[in-house]
Design a protein around this motif. Structure first.
Motif, PDB file in Angstrom:
ATOM      1  N   GLU A   1       0.690  -1.215  -0.055  1.00  0.00           N
ATOM      2  CA  GLU A   1       0.004   0.011  -0.062  1.00  0.00           C
ATOM      3  C   GLU A   1       0.962   1.203  -0.048  1.00  0.00           C
ATOM      4  N   GLU A   2       2.097   1.051   0.627  1.00  0.00           N
ATOM      5  CA  GLU A   2       2.944   2.511   0.608  1.00  0.00           C
ATOM      6  C   GLU A   2       3.350   2.464  -0.645  1.00  0.00           C
ATOM      7  N   GLY A   3       3.757   1.815  -1.502  1.00  0.00           N
ATOM      8  CA  GLY A   3       4.082   2.012  -2.728  1.00  0.00           C
ATOM      9  C   GLY A   3       2.764   2.408  -3.927  1.00  0.00           C
ATOM     10  N   GLN A   4       1.750   2.105  -3.488  1.00  0.00           N
ATOM     11  CA  GLN A   4       0.481   2.672  -4.224  1.00  0.00           C
ATOM     12  C   GLN A   4       0.294   4.214  -4.051  1.00  0.00           C
ATOM     13  N   SER A   5       0.807   4.631  -2.763  1.00  0.00           N
ATOM     14  CA  SER A   5       0.382   5.668  -2.021  1.00  0.00           C
ATOM     15  C   SER A   5       1.706   6.760  -2.789  1.00  0.00           C
ATOM     16  N   ASP A   6       2.842   6.180  -2.701  1.00  0.00           N
ATOM     17  CA  ASP A   6       3.814   7.093  -3.415  1.00  0.00           C
ATOM     18  C   ASP A   6       3.694   7.322  -5.184  1.00  0.00           C
ATOM     19  N   ARG A   7       3.250   6.111  -5.620  1.00  0.00           N
ATOM     20  CA  ARG A   7       2.933   6.165  -7.081  1.00  0.00           C
ATOM     21  C   ARG A   7       1.825   7.247  -7.257  1.00  0.00           C
ATOM     22  N   ALA A   8       0.803   7.300  -6.460  1.00  0.00           N
ATOM     23  CA  ALA A   8      -0.235   8.290  -6.604  1.00  0.00           C
ATOM     24  C   ALA A   8       0.220   9.632  -6.302  1.00  0.00           C
ATOM     25  N   ILE A   9       1.117   9.903  -5.575  1.00  0.00           N
ATOM     26  CA  ILE A   9       1.622  11.310  -5.405  1.00  0.00           C
ATOM     27  C   ILE A   9       2.430  11.790  -6.453  1.00  0.00           C
ATOM     28  N   GLU A  10       3.130  10.808  -7.064  1.00  0.00           N
ATOM     29  CA  GLU A  10       4.055  11.136  -8.008  1.00  0.00           C
ATOM     30  C   GLU A  10       2.954  11.550  -9.313  1.00  0.00           C
ATOM     31  N   ALA A  11       2.072  10.766  -9.299  1.00  0.00           N
ATOM     32  CA  ALA A  11       1.126  10.981 -10.555  1.00  0.00           C
ATOM     33  C   ALA A  11       0.338  12.455 -10.438  1.00  0.00           C
ATOM     34  N   LEU A  12      -0.099  12.670  -9.069  1.00  0.00           N
ATOM     35  CA  LEU A  12      -0.789  13.751  -8.937  1.00  0.00           C
ATOM     36  C   LEU A  12       0.199  14.993  -9.071  1.00  0.00           C
ATOM     37  N   GLU A  13       1.603  14.742  -8.729  1.00  0.00           N
ATOM     38  CA  GLU A  13       2.451  16.057  -8.774  1.00  0.00           C
ATOM     39  C   GLU A  13       2.710  16.389 -10.162  1.00  0.00           C
ATOM     40  N   LYS A  14       2.780  15.359 -10.999  1.00  0.00           N
ATOM     41  CA  LYS A  14       2.983  15.460 -12.467  1.00  0.00           C
ATOM     42  C   LYS A  14       1.727  16.102 -13.041  1.00  0.00           C
ATOM     43  N   LEU A  15       0.503  15.495 -12.693  1.00  0.00           N
ATOM     44  CA  LEU A  15      -0.550  16.308 -13.172  1.00  0.00           C
ATOM     45  C   LEU A  15      -0.859  17.701 -12.950  1.00  0.00           C
ATOM     46  N   GLY A  16      -0.360  17.886 -11.643  1.00  0.00           N
ATOM     47  CA  GLY A  16      -0.605  19.319 -10.841  1.00  0.00           C
ATOM     48  C   GLY A  16       0.493  20.295 -11.761  1.00  0.00           C
ATOM     49  N   ALA A  17       1.651  19.726 -12.058  1.00  0.00           N
ATOM     50  CA  ALA A  17       2.760  20.515 -12.983  1.00  0.00           C
ATOM     51  C   ALA A  17       2.004  20.868 -14.223  1.00  0.00           C
ATOM     52  N   THR A  18       1.223  20.167 -14.791  1.00  0.00           N
ATOM     53  CA  THR A  18       0.839  20.466 -16.363  1.00  0.00           C
ATOM     54  C   THR A  18      -0.536  21.506 -16.148  1.00  0.00           C
ATOM     55  N   LEU A  19      -1.099  21.538 -15.102  1.00  0.00           N
ATOM     56  CA  LEU A  19      -2.252  22.404 -15.099  1.00  0.00           C
ATOM     57  C   LEU A  19      -2.174  23.960 -14.621  1.00  0.00           C
ATOM     58  N   ARG A  20      -2.794  24.637 -15.519  1.00  0.00           N
ATOM     59  CA  ARG A  20      -2.623  26.245 -15.319  1.00  0.00           C
ATOM     60  C   ARG A  20      -3.816  26.594 -14.322  1.00  0.00           C
ATOM     61  N   ARG A  21      -4.877  26.110 -14.697  1.00  0.00           N
ATOM     62  CA  ARG A  21      -6.116  26.466 -13.933  1.00  0.00           C
ATOM     63  C   ARG A  21      -6.451  25.196 -13.068  1.00  0.00           C
ATOM     64  N   ASN A  22      -7.746  25.397 -12.047  1.00  0.00           N
ATOM     65  CA  ASN A  22      -8.182  24.452 -11.455  1.00  0.00           C
ATOM     66  C   ASN A  22      -7.327  23.300 -10.727  1.00  0.00           C
ATOM     67  N   LYS A  23      -6.165  23.870 -10.242  1.00  0.00           N
ATOM     68  CA  LYS A  23      -5.207  22.941  -9.545  1.00  0.00           C
ATOM     69  C   LYS A  23      -5.621  22.669  -8.188  1.00  0.00           C
ATOM     70  N   ALA A  24      -6.620  23.343  -7.620  1.00  0.00           N
ATOM     71  CA  ALA A  24      -7.152  23.006  -6.181  1.00  0.00           C
ATOM     72  C   ALA A  24      -7.414  21.725  -5.881  1.00  0.00           C
ATOM     73  N   THR A  25      -8.036  20.921  -6.797  1.00  0.00           N
ATOM     74  CA  THR A  25      -8.578  19.564  -6.736  1.00  0.00           C
ATOM     75  C   THR A  25      -7.418  18.600  -6.557  1.00  0.00           C
ATOM     76  N   VAL A  26      -6.418  18.811  -7.323  1.00  0.00           N
ATOM     77  CA  VAL A  26      -5.145  18.024  -7.464  1.00  0.00           C
ATOM     78  C   VAL A  26      -4.507  18.175  -6.037  1.00  0.00           C
ATOM     79  N   GLN A  27      -4.431  19.409  -5.700  1.00  0.00           N
ATOM     80  CA  GLN A  27      -3.553  19.996  -4.332  1.00  0.00           C
ATOM     81  C   GLN A  27      -4.460  19.552  -3.265  1.00  0.00           C
ATOM     82  N   VAL A  28      -5.672  19.218  -2.985  1.00  0.00           N
ATOM     83  CA  VAL A  28      -6.529  18.787  -2.053  1.00  0.00           C
ATOM     84  C   VAL A  28      -6.161  17.327  -1.886  1.00  0.00           C
TER      85      VAL A  28
END
Length: 183
Positions: A1-28
């Motif tokens: 489960e720890e690995g899944q959490s780390d992968r999810a964080i990595e994916a969300l961080e990448k997604l957040g870096a691509t967004l110009r608007r509406n980042k709040a959902t990813v940040q939450v």
């Protein structure tokens, strides 16, 4: 489960870096993952950024909750929770936290205003009526507290509902009813 959490964080961080608007959902979402991992400072940074979005309410509520947990003065935390309720009055988690925070600070009149608005906006929500019972009890309005607790009894499995009801019945002098509520 720890690995899944780390992968999810990595994916969300990448997604957040691509967004110009509406980042709040990813940040939450990132903040929630960081909170689960105990990385409260990282969670706080994400929530503070999300709170800057004028459409965000969830990040504000979660930031207020986090700040209360880490011991920041309640007035600071309440600013974010109040903002969350102002932005979305139907967000039950925000209303619940705001109401309970007012009670914890001894601000019963503010809690009464909050609970009156919340029960009017959501007359079928059990959580609102459970909080209403507690607020009315602390305000010394025992009849209103008992009526609210009856409306909050729809979820008979929740022990908090029965504890609040027992306290109200004891306060009204109904020891037998209170003991029955605790059984």
């Amino acid at each position: 489960e720890e690995g899944q959490s780390d992968r999810a964080i990595e994916a969300l961080e990448k997604l957040g870096a691509t967004l110009r608007r509406n980042k709040a959902t990813v940040q939450v979402a990132l903040a929630r993952l960081f909170m689960q991992k105990g990385a409260l400072d990282k969670a706080r940074v994400q929530l503070e950024e999300a709170a800057k979005d004028p459409q965000d309410y969830e990040g504000n509520a979660l930031l207020g909750e986090l700040l209360l947990k880490v011991g920041v003065p309640p007035e600071v935390a309440m600013e974010f929770v109040t903002r969350a309720v102002e932005r979305n009055g139907s967000h039950s988690a925000s209303r619940h936290l705001l109401t309970r925070s007012f009670l914890a600070q001894g601000k019963v009149q503010e809690a009464l205003k909050q609970i009156d608005a919340w029960t009017q906006d959501n007359p079928t929500l059990e959580l609102a009526w459970r909080d209403a019972a507690l607020v009315y009890l602390q305000a010394g309005k025992l009849k209103e507290a008992e009526a609210a607790s009856a409306k909050g009894l729809l979820n008979a499995e929740d022990p908090e509902v029965w504890r609040i009801r027992a306290i109200i019945l004891f306060a009204r002098g109904d020891g037998r009813g209170a003991m029955s509520a605790l059984e």
